[in-house]
Design a protein around this motif. Sequence first.
Motif, PDB file in Angstrom:
ATOM      1  N   CYS A  53       0.739  -1.304  -0.006  1.00 45.20           N
ATOM      2  CA  CYS A  53       0.022  -0.114   0.099  1.00 45.20           C
ATOM      3  C   CYS A  53       0.964   1.341   0.053  1.00 45.20           C
ATOM      4  O   CYS A  53       0.483   2.146  -0.543  1.00 45.20           O
ATOM      5  CB  CYS A  53      -0.966  -0.076   1.233  1.00 45.20           C
ATOM      6  N   LEU A  54       2.024   1.020   0.553  1.00 42.65           N
ATOM      7  CA  LEU A  54       2.872   2.277   0.703  1.00 42.65           C
ATOM      8  C   LEU A  54       3.177   2.951  -0.755  1.00 42.65           C
ATOM      9  O   LEU A  54       3.167   3.947  -1.170  1.00 42.65           O
ATOM     10  CB  LEU A  54       4.165   2.147   1.438  1.00 42.65           C
ATOM     11  N   SER A  55       3.733   1.897  -1.670  1.00 39.71           N
ATOM     12  CA  SER A  55       4.084   2.293  -2.997  1.00 39.71           C
ATOM     13  C   SER A  55       2.996   2.724  -3.709  1.00 39.71           C
ATOM     14  O   SER A  55       3.079   3.507  -4.455  1.00 39.71           O
ATOM     15  CB  SER A  55       5.130   1.361  -3.425  1.00 39.71           C
ATOM     16  N   ASP A  56       1.819   1.790  -3.671  1.00 43.46           N
ATOM     17  CA  ASP A  56       0.800   1.990  -4.577  1.00 43.46           C
ATOM     18  C   ASP A  56      -0.024   3.378  -4.248  1.00 43.46           C
ATOM     19  O   ASP A  56      -0.363   4.097  -5.098  1.00 43.46           O
ATOM     20  CB  ASP A  56      -0.314   0.965  -4.354  1.00 43.46           C
ATOM     21  N   LEU A  61      -1.118   9.141  -5.392  1.00 42.01           N
ATOM     22  CA  LEU A  61      -1.069  10.533  -5.180  1.00 42.01           C
ATOM     23  C   LEU A  61      -0.312  11.378  -6.069  1.00 42.01           C
ATOM     24  O   LEU A  61      -0.499  12.558  -6.278  1.00 42.01           O
ATOM     25  CB  LEU A  61      -0.352  10.731  -3.251  1.00 42.01           C
ATOM     26  N   LYS A  62       0.967  10.747  -6.343  1.00 40.60           N
ATOM     27  CA  LYS A  62       1.575  11.430  -7.615  1.00 40.60           C
ATOM     28  C   LYS A  62       1.066  11.720  -8.826  1.00 40.60           C
ATOM     29  O   LYS A  62       1.112  12.855  -9.183  1.00 40.60           O
ATOM     30  CB  LYS A  62       2.904  10.657  -7.830  1.00 40.60           C
ATOM     31  N   GLN A  63       0.063  10.852  -9.180  1.00 38.76           N
ATOM     32  CA  GLN A  63      -0.538  11.049 -10.348  1.00 38.76           C
ATOM     33  C   GLN A  63      -1.860  11.920 -10.131  1.00 38.76           C
ATOM     34  O   GLN A  63      -1.990  12.743 -10.942  1.00 38.76           O
ATOM     35  CB  GLN A  63      -1.299   9.835 -10.726  1.00 38.76           C
ATOM     36  N   HIS A  64      -2.260  12.014  -8.934  1.00 38.87           N
ATOM     37  CA  HIS A  64      -3.492  12.896  -8.547  1.00 38.87           C
ATOM     38  C   HIS A  64      -2.941  14.304  -8.438  1.00 38.87           C
ATOM     39  O   HIS A  64      -3.586  15.460  -8.802  1.00 38.87           O
ATOM     40  CB  HIS A  64      -4.079  12.551  -7.229  1.00 38.87           C
ATOM     41  N   GLY A  65      -1.823  14.399  -8.062  1.00 36.13           N
ATOM     42  CA  GLY A  65      -1.238  15.705  -7.948  1.00 36.13           C
ATOM     43  C   GLY A  65      -1.452  16.786  -7.100  1.00 36.13           C
ATOM     44  O   GLY A  65      -1.018  18.004  -7.077  1.00 36.13           O
ATOM     45  N   ASP A  66      -2.515  16.563  -6.431  1.00 31.51           N
ATOM     46  CA  ASP A  66      -3.012  17.621  -5.329  1.00 31.51           C
ATOM     47  C   ASP A  66      -3.427  16.974  -4.026  1.00 31.51           C
ATOM     48  O   ASP A  66      -3.521  15.862  -3.904  1.00 31.51           O
ATOM     49  CB  ASP A  66      -4.146  18.239  -6.064  1.00 31.51           C
ATOM     50  N   TRP A  67      -4.105  17.882  -3.386  1.00 32.12           N
ATOM     51  CA  TRP A  67      -4.536  17.324  -1.698  1.00 32.12           C
ATOM     52  C   TRP A  67      -5.658  16.336  -2.097  1.00 32.12           C
ATOM     53  O   TRP A  67      -6.431  16.607  -2.980  1.00 32.12           O
ATOM     54  CB  TRP A  67      -4.953  18.520  -0.905  1.00 32.12           C
ATOM     55  N   ALA A 136       1.052  13.728  -2.254  1.00 31.27           N
ATOM     56  CA  ALA A 136       2.724  13.268  -2.197  1.00 31.27           C
ATOM     57  C   ALA A 136       3.453  14.520  -2.133  1.00 31.27           C
ATOM     58  O   ALA A 136       3.213  15.776  -2.658  1.00 31.27           O
ATOM     59  CB  ALA A 136       2.841  12.585  -3.421  1.00 31.27           C
ATOM     60  N   LYS A 137       4.896  14.425  -1.608  1.00 28.40           N
ATOM     61  CA  LYS A 137       5.957  15.265  -1.671  1.00 28.40           C
ATOM     62  C   LYS A 137       6.642  15.301  -2.864  1.00 28.40           C
ATOM     63  O   LYS A 137       6.570  14.510  -3.763  1.00 28.40           O
ATOM     64  CB  LYS A 137       6.930  15.114  -0.608  1.00 28.40           C
TER      65      LYS A 137
END
Length: 137
Positions: A53-56, A61-67, A136-137
Amino acid sequence: MNYKEKIGTKNAPLKLKTPPLSSEYTMHVDEKDGKEILVCTVGKTILHYDIRCLSDLYDMLKQHGDWIELGSKDEKVATKEGTVEHWGRSLNNPIGGWYGLKKNFRGRFGMYIPPLMEALGLVEVTHEKRNNKMRAK
């Protein structure tokens, strides 16, 4: 991603706080049925999550790009679409269902996984009394 050493062991678990900073819990890596899992201990309650779940979640989140809203709920409670909790049990996530592994204790993904990812330096999490979010940071 291999964060096993940072997350800790049964004898030396990582101490964390829920997003509102109101409750403490621990997280460590263990093995069950030949697979690495996350073990979350909240008081006397023990939850298990697939370590993948951590990497997924990070990738999502990276793909989503926002909060994105956390939306934490117990297993038997319906989730709001578009939340981390909903994604953590959705047939549309990379494993096609629950990241929680213990029947009747598969929920609260949006409560306990985000602070772990924050401690690992992967994400930012808001710390309000309610309606917390992550990105994501």
